[in-house]
Design a protein around this motif. Structure first.
Motif, short mmCIF file in Angstrom:
data_model
loop_
_atom_site.label_atom_id
_atom_site.label_comp_id
_atom_site.label_asym_id
_atom_site.label_seq_id
_atom_site.Cartn_x
_atom_site.Cartn_y
_atom_site.Cartn_z
N LEU A 126 -5.32 26.60 -10.51
CA LEU A 126 -4.72 25.55 -11.33
C LEU A 126 -4.17 24.45 -10.41
N LEU A 127 -4.63 23.22 -10.63
CA LEU A 127 -4.28 22.09 -9.78
C LEU A 127 -3.42 21.11 -10.56
N ALA A 128 -2.20 20.85 -10.06
CA ALA A 128 -1.27 19.98 -10.78
C ALA A 128 -1.26 20.34 -12.27
N PRO A 129 -0.97 21.60 -12.59
CA PRO A 129 -1.16 22.09 -13.96
C PRO A 129 -0.22 21.41 -14.95
N ALA A 130 -0.80 21.04 -16.11
CA ALA A 130 -0.02 20.35 -17.13
C ALA A 130 -0.12 21.04 -18.49
N PRO A 131 0.09 22.37 -18.54
CA PRO A 131 0.10 23.01 -19.86
C PRO A 131 1.24 22.48 -20.71
N ASP A 132 1.00 22.39 -22.00
CA ASP A 132 2.01 21.93 -22.96
C ASP A 132 2.49 20.52 -22.65
N PHE A 133 1.63 19.70 -22.04
CA PHE A 133 2.11 18.38 -21.61
C PHE A 133 2.53 17.50 -22.79
N THR A 134 1.93 17.70 -23.95
CA THR A 134 2.30 16.86 -25.09
C THR A 134 3.75 17.09 -25.50
N SER A 135 4.13 18.36 -25.63
CA SER A 135 5.49 18.67 -26.08
C SER A 135 6.51 18.68 -24.95
N GLU A 136 6.08 19.07 -23.73
CA GLU A 136 7.02 19.21 -22.62
C GLU A 136 7.21 17.92 -21.83
N LEU A 137 6.13 17.18 -21.62
CA LEU A 137 6.20 16.03 -20.71
C LEU A 137 6.17 14.69 -21.42
N HIS A 138 5.68 14.64 -22.66
CA HIS A 138 5.55 13.36 -23.35
C HIS A 138 6.53 13.19 -24.51
N GLU A 139 6.54 14.13 -25.43
CA GLU A 139 7.35 13.95 -26.65
C GLU A 139 8.82 13.65 -26.36
N PRO A 140 9.46 14.35 -25.40
CA PRO A 140 10.88 14.05 -25.19
C PRO A 140 11.15 12.63 -24.72
N HIS A 141 10.12 11.94 -24.22
CA HIS A 141 10.32 10.62 -23.63
C HIS A 141 9.67 9.50 -24.43
N LEU A 142 9.19 9.79 -25.63
CA LEU A 142 8.57 8.75 -26.45
C LEU A 142 9.59 7.69 -26.83
N THR A 143 9.17 6.44 -26.78
CA THR A 143 10.03 5.35 -27.20
C THR A 143 9.99 5.23 -28.72
N ASP A 144 10.93 4.48 -29.25
CA ASP A 144 10.93 4.24 -30.70
C ASP A 144 9.63 3.58 -31.14
N ASN A 167 -4.35 4.75 -21.71
CA ASN A 167 -4.43 6.09 -22.29
C ASN A 167 -4.11 6.02 -23.77
N ILE A 168 -4.84 6.78 -24.55
CA ILE A 168 -4.61 6.85 -25.99
C ILE A 168 -4.09 8.25 -26.32
N PHE A 169 -2.98 8.31 -27.03
CA PHE A 169 -2.40 9.58 -27.47
C PHE A 169 -2.31 9.56 -28.99
N THR A 170 -2.94 10.53 -29.63
CA THR A 170 -2.98 10.54 -31.09
C THR A 170 -1.98 11.52 -31.69
N ARG A 171 -1.65 11.25 -32.94
CA ARG A 171 -0.78 12.17 -33.67
C ARG A 171 -1.42 13.55 -33.74
N ALA A 172 -2.74 13.60 -33.94
CA ALA A 172 -3.43 14.89 -34.03
C ALA A 172 -3.31 15.67 -32.72
N LEU A 173 -3.36 14.96 -31.58
CA LEU A 173 -3.22 15.64 -30.29
C LEU A 173 -1.85 16.29 -30.17
N PHE A 174 -0.81 15.58 -30.56
CA PHE A 174 0.54 16.14 -30.48
C PHE A 174 0.70 17.32 -31.44
N GLU A 175 0.22 17.16 -32.66
CA GLU A 175 0.37 18.24 -33.65
C GLU A 175 -0.40 19.48 -33.22
N ASP A 176 -1.63 19.29 -32.74
CA ASP A 176 -2.43 20.41 -32.29
C ASP A 176 -1.85 21.02 -31.02
#
Length: 256
Positions: A126-144, A167-176
């Motif tokens: 595993l290289l620079a592993p980013a498991p759960d990146f949507t909930s762990e690394l992105h969601e807490p820092h989303l702007t309004d 980069n495009i981030f979709t609602r479906a990506l976060f939910e899934d």
């Protein structure tokens, strides 16, 4: 080597497969990356030198595969990865997951390994592993504004230093992504794991990799830090570390 195509749920997935011995290596790329990046190509070259099989592919919406990127989710890309492994890879396999690909790799062992000698996944790199990146690394820092775009448009875009297009981030990506989280409990992979993480990575903090390491329940998990390593880990010295780890895993699997 020529590109082959595999239809997975209507999307033509582009695959490059090198025949060779076991364990076969499978490259799992990151978000919006492709199978012709430096690390993937160098892994394939190294496998050729060792006489080992190597399989690379592009997720739908990535690289030379068909499909719309905005339709992509972790579940969809996981299904494509499993289909490619089933159709092409020389088993047992060592999964090499970069960034998001590490998340896909961890989900694959959850689906495929049960602790038997016949398990198809023999190791993880595993290289620079980013498991759960949507909930762990992105969601807490989303702007309004980003949250509003997700609610109203179903996606938001943000600039990236890795290419001209945002980069495009979709609602479906976060939910899934919430449905595919792996860092909520101890993780049983039933195979050795080697993590390589840059401590100068601006996208995946080294503490995220350390937390993943601590969740791995197997004794044969190893983590190595590159003091000045960034997220790409594509410099010659980084590639040397990656193929050294790949060789150690191949030797370990061969000795089982």
């Amino acid at each position: 080597m020529d590109i082959q195509r595999l239809d997975v749920d209507g999307a033509p997935i582009a695959v490059r497969h090198r025949d060779g011995g076991a364990p076969g290596f499978v490259w799992l790329g990151g978000y919006r990356s492709d199978m012709d990046g430096t690390k993937a190509v160098e892994l394939d070259r190294w496998c050729g030198e060792r006489g080992l099989a190597c399989t690379r592919f592009d997720y739908s919406g990535h690289g030379q595969s068909g499909g719309d990127f905005r339709d992509g989710t972790i579940s969809r890309w996981l299904g494509e990865a499993m289909a490619v492994v089933d159709a092409f890879a020389r088993k047992p396999v060592i999964l090499v997951g970069s960034s998001m690909g590490a998340w896909i790799a961890l989900r694959m062992v959850q689906e495929l390994n049960t602790g038997l000698q016949s398990d198809p996944v023999a190791g993880l790199l595993l290289l620079a592993p980013a498991p759960d990146f949507t909930s762990e690394l992105h969601e807490p820092h989303l702007t309004d504004a980003q949250r509003r775009d997700l609610d109203e448009k179903g996606f938001f875009a943000e600039p990236t230093p890795y290419g001209p297009d945002p980069n495009i981030f979709t609602r479906a990506l976060f939910e899934d992504g919430r449905e595919n989280r792996v860092m909520t409990d101890p993780i049983d992979t039933f195979c050795p794991v080697h993590i390589i993480q840059g401590q100068a990575d601006p996208d995946v903090p080294w503490q995220h990799a350390q937390r993943l390491f601590e969740l791995l329940s197997k004794d044969d998990a190893v983590i190595g830090y590159v003091k000045d390593g960034d997220h790409r880990l594509s410099r010659p010295q980084d590639i040397a570390l990656i193929v050294k780890a790949a060789g150690a895993l191949a030797d370990q699997v061969g000795a089982r």
